[in-house]
Design a protein around this motif. Sequence first.
Motif, PDB file in Angstrom:
ATOM      1  N   GLY A  92     -15.039  -0.156 -21.254  1.00  0.00           N
ATOM      2  CA  GLY A  92     -14.498   0.732 -22.413  1.00  0.00           C
ATOM      3  C   GLY A  92     -14.992   2.566 -22.589  1.00  0.00           C
ATOM      4  O   GLY A  92     -15.831   2.503 -21.537  1.00  0.00           O
ATOM      5  N   TYR A  93     -15.345   1.835 -24.083  1.00  0.00           N
ATOM      6  CA  TYR A  93     -16.452   2.828 -24.708  1.00  0.00           C
ATOM      7  C   TYR A  93     -17.087   2.420 -25.451  1.00  0.00           C
ATOM      8  O   TYR A  93     -17.163   1.654 -25.854  1.00  0.00           O
ATOM      9  CB  TYR A  93     -15.492   4.259 -25.407  1.00  0.00           C
ATOM     10  CG  TYR A  93     -14.905   5.269 -24.086  1.00  0.00           C
ATOM     11  CD1 TYR A  93     -15.408   6.575 -23.879  1.00  0.00           C
ATOM     12  CD2 TYR A  93     -13.424   4.673 -24.130  1.00  0.00           C
ATOM     13  CE1 TYR A  93     -14.681   7.105 -23.167  1.00  0.00           C
ATOM     14  CE2 TYR A  93     -13.397   5.683 -22.867  1.00  0.00           C
ATOM     15  CZ  TYR A  93     -13.295   6.851 -22.781  1.00  0.00           C
ATOM     16  OH  TYR A  93     -13.008   8.063 -21.810  1.00  0.00           O
ATOM     17  N   THR A  94     -18.793   2.873 -25.358  1.00  0.00           N
ATOM     18  CA  THR A  94     -19.745   3.021 -26.324  1.00  0.00           C
ATOM     19  C   THR A  94     -19.644   4.547 -26.755  1.00  0.00           C
ATOM     20  O   THR A  94     -19.771   5.430 -26.409  1.00  0.00           O
ATOM     21  CB  THR A  94     -20.818   1.956 -25.386  1.00  0.00           C
ATOM     22  OG1 THR A  94     -21.521   1.798 -27.038  1.00  0.00           O
ATOM     23  CG2 THR A  94     -21.302   2.878 -25.083  1.00  0.00           C
ATOM     24  N   GLU A 129      -9.203   5.066 -28.968  1.00  0.00           N
ATOM     25  CA  GLU A 129      -9.080   5.964 -29.986  1.00  0.00           C
ATOM     26  C   GLU A 129      -9.757   6.264 -30.796  1.00  0.00           C
ATOM     27  O   GLU A 129     -10.479   7.454 -30.941  1.00  0.00           O
ATOM     28  CB  GLU A 129      -7.469   5.814 -30.556  1.00  0.00           C
ATOM     29  CG  GLU A 129      -6.958   6.985 -31.313  1.00  0.00           C
ATOM     30  CD  GLU A 129      -5.890   6.705 -32.065  1.00  0.00           C
ATOM     31  OE1 GLU A 129      -5.321   7.551 -33.228  1.00  0.00           O
ATOM     32  OE2 GLU A 129      -5.219   5.289 -32.159  1.00  0.00           O
ATOM     33  N   MET A 130     -10.498   5.230 -31.472  1.00  0.00           N
ATOM     34  CA  MET A 130     -11.967   4.977 -32.499  1.00  0.00           C
ATOM     35  C   MET A 130     -13.061   5.796 -31.607  1.00  0.00           C
ATOM     36  O   MET A 130     -13.600   6.630 -32.489  1.00  0.00           O
ATOM     37  CB  MET A 130     -11.864   3.822 -32.792  1.00  0.00           C
ATOM     38  CG  MET A 130     -13.211   3.524 -33.863  1.00  0.00           C
ATOM     39  SD  MET A 130     -14.017   1.913 -34.226  1.00  0.00           S
ATOM     40  CE  MET A 130     -14.890   1.712 -32.388  1.00  0.00           C
ATOM     41  N   HIS A 131     -13.278   6.102 -30.931  1.00  0.00           N
ATOM     42  CA  HIS A 131     -14.815   6.256 -29.751  1.00  0.00           C
ATOM     43  C   HIS A 131     -14.670   7.974 -29.790  1.00  0.00           C
ATOM     44  O   HIS A 131     -15.219   8.741 -29.707  1.00  0.00           O
ATOM     45  CB  HIS A 131     -15.030   5.771 -28.733  1.00  0.00           C
ATOM     46  CG  HIS A 131     -15.430   3.956 -28.873  1.00  0.00           C
ATOM     47  ND1 HIS A 131     -16.734   4.176 -29.308  1.00  0.00           N
ATOM     48  CD2 HIS A 131     -15.345   3.078 -28.597  1.00  0.00           C
ATOM     49  CE1 HIS A 131     -17.695   3.185 -29.375  1.00  0.00           C
ATOM     50  NE2 HIS A 131     -16.178   2.210 -29.189  1.00  0.00           N
ATOM     51  N   THR A 132     -12.809   8.583 -29.175  1.00  0.00           N
ATOM     52  CA  THR A 132     -12.917   9.360 -28.189  1.00  0.00           C
ATOM     53  C   THR A 132     -11.940   9.875 -29.543  1.00  0.00           C
ATOM     54  O   THR A 132     -12.241  11.671 -28.880  1.00  0.00           O
ATOM     55  CB  THR A 132     -12.496   9.214 -27.459  1.00  0.00           C
ATOM     56  OG1 THR A 132     -10.614   8.789 -27.050  1.00  0.00           O
ATOM     57  CG2 THR A 132     -12.808   8.278 -26.485  1.00  0.00           C
ATOM     58  N   ASP A 133     -11.470   9.746 -30.983  1.00  0.00           N
ATOM     59  CA  ASP A 133     -11.190  10.751 -31.354  1.00  0.00           C
ATOM     60  C   ASP A 133     -11.599  10.750 -32.782  1.00  0.00           C
ATOM     61  O   ASP A 133     -12.602  11.771 -32.714  1.00  0.00           O
ATOM     62  CB  ASP A 133      -9.797  10.437 -31.824  1.00  0.00           C
ATOM     63  CG  ASP A 133      -8.731  11.702 -32.436  1.00  0.00           C
ATOM     64  OD1 ASP A 133      -8.984  12.549 -32.336  1.00  0.00           O
ATOM     65  OD2 ASP A 133      -7.551  10.866 -32.999  1.00  0.00           O
TER      66      ASP A 133
END
Length: 227
Positions: A37-39, A78-82
């Motif tokens: 996913g993302y970090t 959404e939390m990471h990219t927005d």
Amino acid sequence: MRRVAAIPLSRRGLSVLVLAVAPTGLSRAAPVRTELGYTQDWFAESFLDLPEDLKEATAAGQRLAVVFEQRGCPYCIEMHTDHLVEPAIEGFVRPRFRFVQLDLHGARRVTDFDGQVMEERQLARKWRVVFTPTIVFFPERLPDPPRPGREIEVARMPGLMKKPEFLGIFSYVAEHGYVDRTSFRSWWDQRGPACGSQLEAAPPVTQSGPAPASGPASTPQSPESCP
């Protein structure tokens, strides 16, 4: 669908998304794509010894936040990219909080605050984490004798809040709003509506299953003065 998403095994992402300039003079926010996913490139590189992470956070003048995510969670993305690349949010959160990122279904070994060692997924069950992303906040120091994280946490975000409240809960923890046993909801109801409009409320997000503990969002001003 629950607000649920991804946990990195590596800090080397497939791509880096530069979305904003933090108002604090820090380098620009850079969500990093990983196999799960993302970090964020500023999240802690942790050995997953949570008592040690708490000591390091306190020594650096920060608060410890443990975030549970999982693969395929749209709200984690959404939390990471927005959310976390919003300049007002990143500029407040990044210098004040040390993030340790865990996988709701992961098998890495984690040391709880009471010294018990277990897999990430076992810790999630022990702490009664159901939704993702869930962010659990902790005090600056461990009690004596040490107790499990579930017993010492000072606040919890059980699912992604809209941006104003997302910023608000970090302000609540940073300002020790919980000390007199005031809940975040009561604290926010008193302070959030009085703020200005530097952060616009995010559009409502639909999901199946129980919604996170987040009512209609108000619009806070600046993280330095609001909530």
